[in-house]
Design a protein around this motif. Structure first.
Motif, PDB file in Angstrom:
ATOM      1  N   ARG A  63      63.148  18.312 -35.599  1.00 35.83           N
ATOM      2  CA  ARG A  63      62.003  17.399 -35.603  1.00 35.83           C
ATOM      3  C   ARG A  63      61.897  16.778 -34.213  1.00 35.83           C
ATOM      4  O   ARG A  63      62.901  16.403 -33.613  1.00 35.83           O
ATOM      5  CB  ARG A  63      62.225  16.303 -36.647  1.00 35.83           C
ATOM      6  N   VAL A  64      60.660  16.670 -33.717  1.00 38.99           N
ATOM      7  CA  VAL A  64      60.399  16.049 -32.417  1.00 38.99           C
ATOM      8  C   VAL A  64      59.285  15.032 -32.602  1.00 38.99           C
ATOM      9  O   VAL A  64      58.195  15.376 -33.058  1.00 38.99           O
ATOM     10  CB  VAL A  64      59.988  17.096 -31.360  1.00 38.99           C
ATOM     11  N   LEU A  65      59.582  13.783 -32.277  1.00 39.91           N
ATOM     12  CA  LEU A  65      58.592  12.718 -32.379  1.00 39.91           C
ATOM     13  C   LEU A  65      57.968  12.482 -31.012  1.00 39.91           C
ATOM     14  O   LEU A  65      58.679  12.357 -30.012  1.00 39.91           O
ATOM     15  CB  LEU A  65      59.243  11.439 -32.903  1.00 39.91           C
ATOM     16  N   THR A  66      56.656  12.450 -30.980  1.00 45.54           N
ATOM     17  CA  THR A  66      55.944  12.272 -29.716  1.00 45.54           C
ATOM     18  C   THR A  66      55.324  10.881 -29.658  1.00 45.54           C
ATOM     19  O   THR A  66      55.078  10.249 -30.686  1.00 45.54           O
ATOM     20  CB  THR A  66      54.838  13.330 -29.554  1.00 45.54           C
ATOM     21  N   SER A  67      55.101  10.450 -28.420  1.00 42.17           N
ATOM     22  CA  SER A  67      54.443   9.154 -28.210  1.00 42.17           C
ATOM     23  C   SER A  67      53.645   9.211 -26.918  1.00 42.17           C
ATOM     24  O   SER A  67      53.888  10.054 -26.055  1.00 42.17           O
ATOM     25  CB  SER A  67      55.484   8.029 -28.142  1.00 42.17           C
ATOM     26  N   LEU A  68      52.705   8.305 -26.801  1.00 44.06           N
ATOM     27  CA  LEU A  68      51.902   8.183 -25.602  1.00 44.06           C
ATOM     28  C   LEU A  68      52.725   7.459 -24.539  1.00 44.06           C
ATOM     29  O   LEU A  68      53.343   6.436 -24.818  1.00 44.06           O
ATOM     30  CB  LEU A  68      50.626   7.395 -25.919  1.00 44.06           C
ATOM     31  N   SER A  69      52.744   7.979 -23.346  1.00 41.93           N
ATOM     32  CA  SER A  69      53.544   7.405 -22.266  1.00 41.93           C
ATOM     33  C   SER A  69      52.939   6.094 -21.761  1.00 41.93           C
ATOM     34  O   SER A  69      51.784   6.051 -21.337  1.00 41.93           O
ATOM     35  CB  SER A  69      53.632   8.416 -21.119  1.00 41.93           C
ATOM     36  N   SER A  70      53.731   5.039 -21.772  1.00 41.48           N
ATOM     37  CA  SER A  70      53.266   3.723 -21.307  1.00 41.48           C
ATOM     38  C   SER A  70      52.813   3.712 -19.851  1.00 41.48           C
ATOM     39  O   SER A  70      51.865   2.991 -19.521  1.00 41.48           O
ATOM     40  CB  SER A  70      54.352   2.672 -21.516  1.00 41.48           C
ATOM     41  N   PRO A  71      53.457   4.453 -18.927  1.00 42.42           N
ATOM     42  CA  PRO A  71      52.997   4.409 -17.540  1.00 42.42           C
ATOM     43  C   PRO A  71      51.549   4.858 -17.328  1.00 42.42           C
ATOM     44  O   PRO A  71      50.964   4.562 -16.292  1.00 42.42           O
ATOM     45  CB  PRO A  71      53.967   5.339 -16.804  1.00 42.42           C
ATOM     46  N   LEU A  72      50.957   5.527 -18.307  1.00 43.67           N
ATOM     47  CA  LEU A  72      49.545   5.875 -18.182  1.00 43.67           C
ATOM     48  C   LEU A  72      48.676   4.621 -18.162  1.00 43.67           C
ATOM     49  O   LEU A  72      47.585   4.629 -17.599  1.00 43.67           O
ATOM     50  CB  LEU A  72      49.097   6.789 -19.327  1.00 43.67           C
ATOM     51  N   GLY A  73      49.138   3.557 -18.793  1.00 43.72           N
ATOM     52  CA  GLY A  73      48.410   2.298 -18.774  1.00 43.72           C
ATOM     53  C   GLY A  73      47.285   2.184 -19.789  1.00 43.72           C
ATOM     54  O   GLY A  73      46.470   1.265 -19.694  1.00 43.72           O
ATOM     55  N   VAL A  74      47.244   3.056 -20.762  1.00 49.28           N
ATOM     56  CA  VAL A  74      46.163   3.017 -21.748  1.00 49.28           C
ATOM     57  C   VAL A  74      46.133   1.681 -22.478  1.00 49.28           C
ATOM     58  O   VAL A  74      45.065   1.134 -22.735  1.00 49.28           O
ATOM     59  CB  VAL A  74      46.281   4.201 -22.745  1.00 49.28           C
ATOM     60  N   GLU A  75      47.312   1.112 -22.750  1.00 50.80           N
ATOM     61  CA  GLU A  75      47.360  -0.144 -23.505  1.00 50.80           C
ATOM     62  C   GLU A  75      46.829  -1.324 -22.698  1.00 50.80           C
ATOM     63  O   GLU A  75      46.549  -2.379 -23.261  1.00 50.80           O
ATOM     64  CB  GLU A  75      48.786  -0.434 -23.988  1.00 50.80           C
ATOM     65  N   TRP A  76      46.656  -1.161 -21.388  1.00 51.94           N
ATOM     66  CA  TRP A  76      46.139  -2.237 -20.536  1.00 51.94           C
ATOM     67  C   TRP A  76      44.635  -2.130 -20.307  1.00 51.94           C
ATOM     68  O   TRP A  76      44.038  -3.020 -19.709  1.00 51.94           O
ATOM     69  CB  TRP A  76      46.861  -2.248 -19.188  1.00 51.94           C
ATOM     70  N   LEU A  77      44.038  -1.046 -20.777  1.00 53.50           N
ATOM     71  CA  LEU A  77      42.597  -0.866 -20.609  1.00 53.50           C
ATOM     72  C   LEU A  77      41.827  -1.774 -21.570  1.00 53.50           C
ATOM     73  O   LEU A  77      42.331  -2.113 -22.639  1.00 53.50           O
ATOM     74  CB  LEU A  77      42.213   0.588 -20.888  1.00 53.50           C
ATOM     75  N   PRO A  78      40.591  -2.126 -21.201  1.00 59.01           N
ATOM     76  CA  PRO A  78      39.736  -2.828 -22.169  1.00 59.01           C
ATOM     77  C   PRO A  78      39.599  -1.957 -23.426  1.00 59.01           C
ATOM     78  O   PRO A  78      39.592  -0.718 -23.328  1.00 59.01           O
ATOM     79  CB  PRO A  78      38.406  -2.973 -21.440  1.00 59.01           C
ATOM     80  N   PRO A  79      39.488  -2.571 -24.592  1.00 64.76           N
ATOM     81  CA  PRO A  79      39.432  -1.796 -25.841  1.00 64.76           C
ATOM     82  C   PRO A  79      38.397  -0.671 -25.838  1.00 64.76           C
ATOM     83  O   PRO A  79      38.677   0.415 -26.351  1.00 64.76           O
ATOM     84  CB  PRO A  79      39.111  -2.853 -26.897  1.00 64.76           C
TER      85      PRO A  79
END
Length: 101
Positions: A63-79
């Protein structure tokens, strides 16, 4: 069951969403542009689900769990900017074959 709990894998919809952006984070061909970072050449093979599944099997992972990489900065973008990227990432993630989750 052996599980790898931290891998990053971009699907076609997420790649297209990054390529469709005029501002960071954005992808120009296979060159990633991020705020405050030099352009980075992404290896397309790193985002090939079949190759990554084969590597996971070779590494002994069931099993391999994937996630979005934080350094991309998506969580800091306006919604309104983050939503299309997140939607594309989730769409791709849900379509990944075994062993991904």
């Amino acid at each position: 069951m052996a599980t790898d709990v931290h891998q990053h894998l971009w699907g076609a919809a997420f790649i297209d969403a990054l390529r469709g952006r005029a501002t960071t984070p954005r992808l120009d061909g296979w060159t990633l542009h991020l705020d405050g970072e030099p352009p980075y050449d992404v290896d397309p093979a790193d985002h090939d689900p079949a190759a990554r599944a084969a590597q996971a099997a070779a590494d002994g992972f069931d099993r391999v769990l994937t996630s979005l990489s934080s350094p991309l900065g998506v969580e800091w973008l306006p919604p309104a900017e983050a939503a299309p990227l997140l939607d594309a990432y989730h769409e791709d993630s849900l379509a990944l074959p075994a062993p991904f989750g």
